[in-house]
Scaffold this motif. Structure first.
Motif, PDB file in Angstrom:
ATOM      1  N   PHE A   1       0.820  -1.215   0.000  1.00 29.88           N
ATOM      2  CA  PHE A   1       0.000   0.000   0.000  1.00 29.88           C
ATOM      3  C   PHE A   1       0.856   1.268   0.000  1.00 29.88           C
ATOM      4  CE2 PHE A   1      -3.181  -3.020   1.685  1.00 29.88           C
ATOM      5  CZ  PHE A   1      -4.154  -2.814   0.723  1.00 29.88           C
ATOM      6  N   PHE A   2       2.030   1.197   0.593  1.00 29.06           N
ATOM      7  CA  PHE A   2       2.928   2.360   0.514  1.00 29.06           C
ATOM      8  C   PHE A   2       3.371   2.597  -0.926  1.00 29.06           C
ATOM      9  CE2 PHE A   2       7.199   4.189   0.421  1.00 29.06           C
ATOM     10  CZ  PHE A   2       6.999   5.352   1.169  1.00 29.06           C
ATOM     11  N   SER A   3       3.653   1.521  -1.647  1.00 27.91           N
ATOM     12  CA  SER A   3       4.050   1.642  -3.054  1.00 27.91           C
ATOM     13  C   SER A   3       2.915   2.236  -3.884  1.00 27.91           C
ATOM     14  CB  SER A   3       4.444   0.268  -3.603  1.00 27.91           C
ATOM     15  OG  SER A   3       5.510  -0.284  -2.865  1.00 27.91           O
ATOM     16  N   LEU A   4       1.692   1.762  -3.658  1.00 26.53           N
ATOM     17  CA  LEU A   4       0.541   2.305  -4.381  1.00 26.53           C
ATOM     18  C   LEU A   4       0.328   3.778  -4.053  1.00 26.53           C
ATOM     19  CD1 LEU A   4      -2.034  -0.624  -3.972  1.00 26.53           C
ATOM     20  CD2 LEU A   4      -0.810   0.037  -6.062  1.00 26.53           C
ATOM     21  N   GLY A   5       0.466   4.135  -2.784  1.00 28.20           N
ATOM     22  CA  GLY A   5       0.303   5.523  -2.377  1.00 28.20           C
ATOM     23  C   GLY A   5       1.384   6.425  -2.943  1.00 28.20           C
ATOM     24  N   TYR A   6       2.613   5.910  -2.996  1.00 29.20           N
ATOM     25  CA  TYR A   6       3.723   6.709  -3.528  1.00 29.20           C
ATOM     26  C   TYR A   6       3.519   6.999  -5.009  1.00 29.20           C
ATOM     27  CZ  TYR A   6       8.414   8.034  -4.989  1.00 29.20           C
ATOM     28  OH  TYR A   6       9.482   8.711  -5.523  1.00 29.20           O
ATOM     29  N   VAL A   7       3.100   5.993  -5.760  1.00 29.23           N
ATOM     30  CA  VAL A   7       2.857   6.183  -7.188  1.00 29.23           C
ATOM     31  C   VAL A   7       1.727   7.189  -7.400  1.00 29.23           C
ATOM     32  CG1 VAL A   7       2.066   5.057  -9.302  1.00 29.23           C
ATOM     33  CG2 VAL A   7       3.734   3.914  -7.831  1.00 29.23           C
ATOM     34  N   THR A   8       0.648   7.054  -6.636  1.00 33.71           N
ATOM     35  CA  THR A   8      -0.477   7.984  -6.750  1.00 33.71           C
ATOM     36  C   THR A   8      -0.058   9.405  -6.414  1.00 33.71           C
ATOM     37  OG1 THR A   8      -2.023   6.222  -6.151  1.00 33.71           O
ATOM     38  CG2 THR A   8      -2.817   8.486  -5.944  1.00 33.71           C
ATOM     39  N   LEU A   9       0.714   9.552  -5.350  1.00 37.92           N
ATOM     40  CA  LEU A   9       1.182  10.873  -4.931  1.00 37.92           C
ATOM     41  C   LEU A   9       2.139  11.465  -5.950  1.00 37.92           C
ATOM     42  CD1 LEU A   9       0.968  12.808  -2.467  1.00 37.92           C
ATOM     43  CD2 LEU A   9       3.072  11.774  -1.615  1.00 37.92           C
ATOM     44  N   LYS A  10       3.006  10.620  -6.476  1.00 31.86           N
ATOM     45  CA  LYS A  10       4.001  11.093  -7.440  1.00 31.86           C
ATOM     46  C   LYS A  10       3.340  11.562  -8.727  1.00 31.86           C
ATOM     47  CE  LYS A  10       8.416  11.514  -8.545  1.00 31.86           C
ATOM     48  NZ  LYS A  10       9.345  12.402  -7.798  1.00 31.86           N
ATOM     49  N   LEU A  11       2.350  10.818  -9.192  1.00 28.30           N
ATOM     50  CA  LEU A  11       1.703  11.154 -10.457  1.00 28.30           C
ATOM     51  C   LEU A  11       0.771  12.362 -10.345  1.00 28.30           C
ATOM     52  CD1 LEU A  11       0.801   7.588 -11.803  1.00 28.30           C
ATOM     53  CD2 LEU A  11       2.654   9.081 -12.569  1.00 28.30           C
ATOM     54  N   GLY A  12       0.019  12.432  -9.263  1.00 26.19           N
ATOM     55  CA  GLY A  12      -1.009  13.456  -9.170  1.00 26.19           C
ATOM     56  C   GLY A  12      -0.641  14.709  -8.416  1.00 26.19           C
ATOM     57  N   LEU A  13       0.291  14.597  -7.467  1.00 29.28           N
ATOM     58  CA  LEU A  13       0.585  15.742  -6.612  1.00 29.28           C
ATOM     59  C   LEU A  13       2.007  16.270  -6.749  1.00 29.28           C
ATOM     60  CD1 LEU A  13      -1.173  14.617  -3.287  1.00 29.28           C
ATOM     61  CD2 LEU A  13      -2.098  15.998  -5.137  1.00 29.28           C
ATOM     62  N   SER A  14       2.715  15.830  -7.764  1.00 28.76           N
ATOM     63  CA  SER A  14       4.107  16.271  -7.915  1.00 28.76           C
ATOM     64  C   SER A  14       4.204  17.781  -8.113  1.00 28.76           C
ATOM     65  CB  SER A  14       4.757  15.545  -9.101  1.00 28.76           C
ATOM     66  OG  SER A  14       4.032  15.775 -10.297  1.00 28.76           O
ATOM     67  N   VAL A  15       3.184  18.373  -8.770  1.00 28.10           N
ATOM     68  CA  VAL A  15       3.185  19.825  -8.978  1.00 28.10           C
ATOM     69  C   VAL A  15       3.124  20.559  -7.644  1.00 28.10           C
ATOM     70  CG1 VAL A  15       1.938  21.750 -10.026  1.00 28.10           C
ATOM     71  CG2 VAL A  15       2.080  19.567 -11.223  1.00 28.10           C
ATOM     72  N   ILE A  16       2.379  20.000  -6.683  1.00 22.79           N
ATOM     73  CA  ILE A  16       2.233  20.634  -5.375  1.00 22.79           C
ATOM     74  C   ILE A  16       3.445  20.345  -4.496  1.00 22.79           C
ATOM     75  CG2 ILE A  16       0.736  20.883  -3.362  1.00 22.79           C
ATOM     76  CD1 ILE A  16      -0.503  21.729  -6.038  1.00 22.79           C
ATOM     77  N   THR A  17       3.831  19.074  -4.430  1.00 22.49           N
ATOM     78  CA  THR A  17       4.900  18.685  -3.512  1.00 22.49           C
ATOM     79  C   THR A  17       6.249  19.283  -3.892  1.00 22.49           C
ATOM     80  OG1 THR A  17       5.214  16.652  -4.804  1.00 22.49           O
ATOM     81  CG2 THR A  17       3.757  16.533  -2.880  1.00 22.49           C
TER      82      THR A  17
END
Length: 316
Positions: A31-47
């Motif tokens: 689940f950490f891997s799934l969350g990291y991919v989701t965060l990386k793809l969708g929130l990279s502009v913010i982070t």
């Protein structure tokens, strides 16, 4: 007495700590891997934005000032942090579409992770129940697949309710912290310290309340009752509310102290055991309260059977 009995039962079932740990490591990686991919793809502009860097920097400076006693910085922290949040909010609004999709994805992943962790806790609960009823040792894998249907139904209901409760707790603690901070004016360092203390106290009390209200739910389901009847039974234990709440409150404080000490003095390595052990301690308390309030006899150890008003000693 009940708290001591719960610790005794936890020790007697300590082998399940390692099984729960292995299960949580495997599911955690997934689940950490799934969350990291989701965060990386969708929130990279913010982070990766300067506004996010500014907010994180302010949070870091806040704790630095708190530990060093920099009252001048703490005095103006709220206004500076509010401005930084406003700037970050403007970036969020500009990319609201991708952010909403990512947040929904993260929430779904989080709920799925809690669902699978709930299945594991239900499995450990089945092992606890068998041990307390007949003093038999139930295998983790056997209990997992045998009780999967009941576990899935219980977890599907419990996880969303617990998620909403925890979200409300975080919201209340956020407003409570800044309300107290704005109310205690004149001494910046002291006001922040008091705000943190009261906020942590509120969060722990709210979590103890959640565990108190749901304490008999899982044990009753494992013992054959339906979810609605079990939840109603759990919430309606008014006469024993005080003892239940007190035991969970003390347990949570001890868990926090134990995990902080282990995190500091073992550089986090002991957390592998203590986190799983913490969940099992809370589970053990639930089952002790359930058996005691229901007046059922149960095994504390091979030599001891605890009844509703007495304790029998069995000779080997």
């Amino acid at each position: 007495m009940r708290f001591r009995t719960a610790i005794h039962i936890l020790i007697d079932n300590f082998v399940n700590v390692y099984k729960l740990l292995l299960y949580r490591i495997i599911t955690g990686i997934i689940f950490f891997s799934l969350g990291y991919v989701t965060l990386k793809l969708g929130l990279s502009v913010i982070t990766s934005s300067t506004e996010m860097d500014q907010v994180l920097s302010l949070i870091s400076e806040f704790f630095r000032a708190l530990t060093s006693g920099d009252s001048v910085y703490l005095q103006g922290f709220q206004s500076i942090f509010t401005e930084a949040l406003k700037a970050l909010l403007e970036v969020v609004v500009a990319h609201i579409g991708s952010i909403v999709g990512s947040v929904i994805g993260l929430i779904v992943i989080y709920l799925l992770s809690r669902f699978f962790n709930g299945l594991a806790l239900f499995t450990v609960g089945c092992a606890f129940n068998d041990r307390m009823q007949t003093y038999s040792r139930t295998k983790f894998s056997s209990a997992f697949f045998t009780g999967f249907g009941r576990a899935a139904l219980y977890t599907v209901i419990y996880v969303p309710l617990a998620f909403l409760y925890d979200a409300l707790t975080l919201l209340v603690s956020w407003f409570f912290f800044f309300y107290v901070l704005s109310f205690l004016v004149g001494h910046a360092f002291l006001s922040v310290l008091v705000s943190l203390m009261l906020t942590v106290t509120a969060v722990i009390c709210l979590q103890a309340l959640k565990l108190t209200l749901a304490s008999s739910w899982m044990p009753a389901v494992i013992n054959g009752k339906g979810n609605c009847a079990s939840l109603k039974e759990s919430v309606s234990h008014g006469k024993n509310f005080g003892s239940r709440f007190s035991s969970f409150l003390v347990a949570i404080y001890l868990i926090v102290i134990l995990n902080v000490i282990c995190a500091v003095f073992t550089i986090g390595s002991a957390l592998l055991l203590t986190i799983s052990m913490s969940f099992m301690l809370l589970l053990s308390i639930q089952f002790v309260h359930y058996y005691e309030d229901a007046g059922k006899r149960y095994f504390i150890s091979f030599e001891q059977i605890k009844g509703d008003d007495h304790e029998d000693i069995i000779q080997k």
